[in-house]
Design a protein around this motif. Structure first.
Motif, mmCIF file in Angstrom:
data_model
loop_
_atom_site.group_PDB
_atom_site.id
_atom_site.type_symbol
_atom_site.label_atom_id
_atom_site.label_comp_id
_atom_site.label_asym_id
_atom_site.label_seq_id
_atom_site.Cartn_x
_atom_site.Cartn_y
_atom_site.Cartn_z
ATOM 1 N N ILE A 126 -19.744 -24.632 47.707
ATOM 2 C CA ILE A 126 -19.238 -23.267 47.893
ATOM 3 C C ILE A 126 -18.234 -23.363 49.038
ATOM 4 N N ASN A 127 -16.985 -23.727 48.717
ATOM 5 C CA ASN A 127 -16.023 -24.036 49.774
ATOM 6 C C ASN A 127 -14.683 -23.335 49.639
ATOM 7 N N ASN A 128 -14.443 -22.638 48.548
ATOM 8 C CA ASN A 128 -13.146 -22.000 48.345
ATOM 9 C C ASN A 128 -13.219 -20.485 48.494
ATOM 10 N N ILE A 129 -14.144 -20.039 49.280
ATOM 11 C CA ILE A 129 -14.298 -18.604 49.515
ATOM 12 C C ILE A 129 -14.640 -18.400 50.981
ATOM 13 N N SER A 130 -14.156 -17.333 51.556
ATOM 14 C CA SER A 130 -14.464 -17.030 52.945
ATOM 15 C C SER A 130 -15.963 -16.754 53.089
ATOM 16 N N PRO A 131 -16.644 -17.440 54.007
ATOM 17 C CA PRO A 131 -18.077 -17.204 54.188
ATOM 18 C C PRO A 131 -18.421 -15.743 54.443
ATOM 19 N N TYR A 132 -17.581 -15.065 55.237
ATOM 20 C CA TYR A 132 -17.884 -13.673 55.555
ATOM 21 C C TYR A 132 -17.669 -12.757 54.359
ATOM 22 N N VAL A 133 -16.692 -13.086 53.515
ATOM 23 C CA VAL A 133 -16.513 -12.318 52.272
ATOM 24 C C VAL A 133 -17.731 -12.508 51.380
ATOM 25 N N TYR A 134 -18.171 -13.758 51.256
ATOM 26 C CA TYR A 134 -19.346 -14.064 50.436
ATOM 27 C C TYR A 134 -20.591 -13.372 50.988
ATOM 28 N N TRP A 135 -20.701 -13.345 52.300
ATOM 29 C CA TRP A 135 -21.892 -12.838 52.979
ATOM 30 C C TRP A 135 -21.992 -11.320 52.970
ATOM 31 N N THR A 136 -20.863 -10.629 52.795
ATOM 32 C CA THR A 136 -20.857 -9.163 52.908
ATOM 33 C C THR A 136 -20.549 -8.450 51.598
ATOM 34 N N THR A 137 -20.059 -9.194 50.595
ATOM 35 C CA THR A 137 -19.773 -8.576 49.305
ATOM 36 C C THR A 137 -21.063 -8.347 48.528
ATOM 37 N N PRO A 138 -21.307 -7.159 47.968
ATOM 38 C CA PRO A 138 -22.525 -6.929 47.179
ATOM 39 C C PRO A 138 -22.681 -7.976 46.079
ATOM 40 N N GLY A 139 -23.863 -8.574 46.023
ATOM 41 C CA GLY A 139 -24.120 -9.624 45.049
ATOM 42 C C GLY A 139 -24.996 -10.713 45.632
ATOM 43 N N VAL A 140 -24.819 -11.932 45.187
ATOM 44 C CA VAL A 140 -25.666 -13.053 45.591
ATOM 45 C C VAL A 140 -25.622 -13.270 47.099
ATOM 46 N N GLY A 141 -24.396 -13.337 47.670
ATOM 47 C CA GLY A 141 -24.258 -13.598 49.098
ATOM 48 C C GLY A 141 -24.946 -12.548 49.952
ATOM 49 N N LEU A 142 -24.757 -11.298 49.617
ATOM 50 C CA LEU A 142 -25.352 -10.222 50.403
ATOM 51 C C LEU A 142 -26.872 -10.256 50.331
ATOM 52 N N GLU A 143 -27.429 -10.554 49.154
ATOM 53 C CA GLU A 143 -28.887 -10.644 49.018
ATOM 54 C C GLU A 143 -29.443 -11.789 49.868
#
Length: 541
Positions: A275-292
């Motif tokens: 998981i390297n082509n996405i901003s960690p903070y975008v992944y972490w705060t966008t509703p979905g897998v990252g946010l959960e």
């Protein structure tokens, strides 16, 4: 004189050998009791013993997967075997029943490996059939040649028909074995899923009552965040709330995977892969897998990242982390994604960094300073962007890791303070030193002082020492080995040929020392351990 073991004690001993196939295989032949206790351990997750399977491997290599499929097929119910035979699949019917029902012991299931193994089994049977009839094979080729000459070439259609038949046979075996596993195994603790066309069939099969019951005990899941798996994750979410370890490949933000994660009550171990082509903070705060996952970050005690350096930025959210591993085999540097400030992780006990690209020692040294309970530190990779900070790393370890037992670190200075390290961390049992020589140090014995300091400190607990890319004089090396041989320490000498090459005289001495039992091993390693280590994969605890 025969020695008898308490059965419960013997079971525990064998369980600790569960990933040592050769030793377990030897235990099968001790006596009947040992065999009965060993079989369930060997067959609980058989895929781990030959986990890597390459499509282009030579025919001599994949014998283990073929034997595995042969064994499982021989245990199928007679009606399933007859159905397979009617579809052109040669499954022998044994007159004597096997001693064990191996699927009964199955606790880990790897769908991708199962599918690949079946493919190899089918193609092996097909090639075997061709080799039995060489005359028929020659006649067939002559007929095809004649059709080409006369302009009636239908070989393409024939090949397509053969491939279609093979695919149908593969899917039929796959479905029969999965149904059999769900029926015979009382519970599956771990399942590894990859998004292949065969997993669509799995999605259909898990809707059966037998599959639901079997998978309701699931505690580990290796999966891909892929929309093709929506139905599978939706089914799992209905009956699984006790998954405590999960490995996620990719980041498509699958809604059903997010729902599956949201209902988990015991999640403690988290693995991220590529998981390297996405901003960690975008992944972490966008509703979905990252946010959960972000909502459960403070429950995570073990975090592993493979090829996902950017997620170092999120370390500060895992406040109760006890184990952290990062393995990055990307050639390109990820330093622009490494945070400037190291987080504070007071509960961290095990720390591992394995890099193939350039990395900064400064960040790792500061991370160690912010801990108090580390017992294991593994830092591997020769491409250090700030080698002058190796001394800072040593200081951080000796001042803040007094309970350290396992240590693997790079050394890039002529006179490192190893004595102070060994005196401060008196519990070190395994030590690995990787020398990073500068240009003016290549041809001199700049590492002799490593050995001198270890001899002077006389570490009592140290029993295993690994020396990598080190240049020693023969005299100091021989004196050191003789002293360590008396104290029964295990010594290994390794080097990377593209960085360093020992002299012929030194290697001849190493050969002599090994024959005398003073040296465990000496060898060239093409790449450092980051490239030699196996990929992360979930195991049954």
């Amino acid at each position: 004189m025969s020695v008898t073991f308490n059965t419960d004690v013997l079971s525990i001993i064998l369980y600790f050998l569960r990933y040592n196939k050769q030793t377990l295989y030897s235990c099968l032949f001790v006596n009947r009791l040992w065999c009965q206790l060993t079989i369930p351990i060997l067959w609980r997750d058989p895929w781990t013993f030959f986990y890597r399977i390459e499509n282009n491997s030579p025919p001599s290599i994949p014998t283990q997967p073929l034997k595995l499929i042969n064994t499982y097929l021989s245990l199928l119910p007679i009606e399933s075997i007859i159905e397979l035979q009617k579809n052109g699949i040669n499954v022998p019917i044994h007159s004597i029943e096997p001693s064990f029902n191996y699927p009964m012991y199955l606790r880990g299931l790897d769908l991708n490996y199962l599918y690949k193994s079946i493919i190899r089994w089918i193609y092996d049977k097909y090639n075997e059939k061709l080799s039995i009839h060489p005359l028929q094979k020659a006649v067939s080729r002559l007929k095809k040649f004649g059709k080409k000459v006369t302009g009636r070439d239908d070989s393409i259609e024939t090949i397509d028909d053969e491939d279609k038949l093979k695919n149908e046979q593969i899917l039929l075996i796959y479905s029969k074995l999965l149904s059999f596993f769900f029926k015979e195994s009382p519970k599956l603790s771990l399942i590894r899923i990859k998004p292949k066309k065969n997993d669509i069939m799995f999605s259909n099969l898990i809707n059966s009552n037998e599959a639901k019951k079997c998978l309701s005990y699931l505690t580990g899941l290796e999966c891909v965040d892929d929309h093709k798996m929506e139905e599978t994750y939706a089914h799992l979410a209905l009956s699984n709330t006790n998954i405590y370890q999960i490995m996620i490949h990719g980041y498509q933000n699958t809604k059903s995977l997010a729902n599956l994660l949201s209902v988990q009550k015991k999640l403690q171990k988290l693995y991220f892969v590529n998981i390297n082509n996405i901003s960690p903070y975008v992944y972490w705060t966008t509703p979905g897998v990252g946010l959960e996952l972000q909502k459960k970050a403070h429950f995570i005690i073990k975090l592993k990242l493979e090829g996902s350096c950017g997620f170092l930025e999120l370390l500060k959210d895992f406040i109760n982390l006890e184990e952290f591993s990062l393995r990055c085999v990307h050639k390109n540097s990820c330093n622009d994604r490494i945070p400037l400030k190291a987080p504070t992780l007071r509960n961290l006990k095990k720390l591992e960094f394995e890099y193939e690209h350039k990395y900064e020692i400064n960040f790792i040294a500061n991370l160690i300073r912010n801990t108090r309970q580390l017992t294991k530190i593994i830092i591997k990779g020769s491409r250090i962007s700030d080698p002058n900070n190796c001394n800072l790393l040593l200081d951080s370890i000796k001042n803040y890791c007094l309970q350290l037992k396992i240590c693997s670190i790079p050394i890039s200075i002529i006179n490192p303070r190893l004595i102070s390290l060994l005196e401060s961390c008196k519990n070190i049992q395994r030590l690995s030193l990787f020398s990073i020589p500068s240009e003016n140090q290549i041809n001199i014995n700049y590492c002799d002082n490593f050995l001198v300091q270890i001899l002077e400190s006389e570490p009592v607990s140290l029993h295993t020492l690994e020396l990598i890319n080190c240049s020693f004089s023969v005299e100091v090396w021989e004196k050191f080995l003789e002293a360590q041989y008396i104290s029964k320490k295990s010594i290994s000498y390794l080097w990377m040929k593209h960085n360093f090459q020992p002299s012929e005289e030194f290697l001849k001495n190493c050969s002599t020392y090994k024959r005398l039992g003073m040296l465990k091993t000496f060898e060239n390693i093409n790449l450092y351990r980051a490239c030699l280590s196996p990929k992360f994969y979930l195991r049954i605890d």
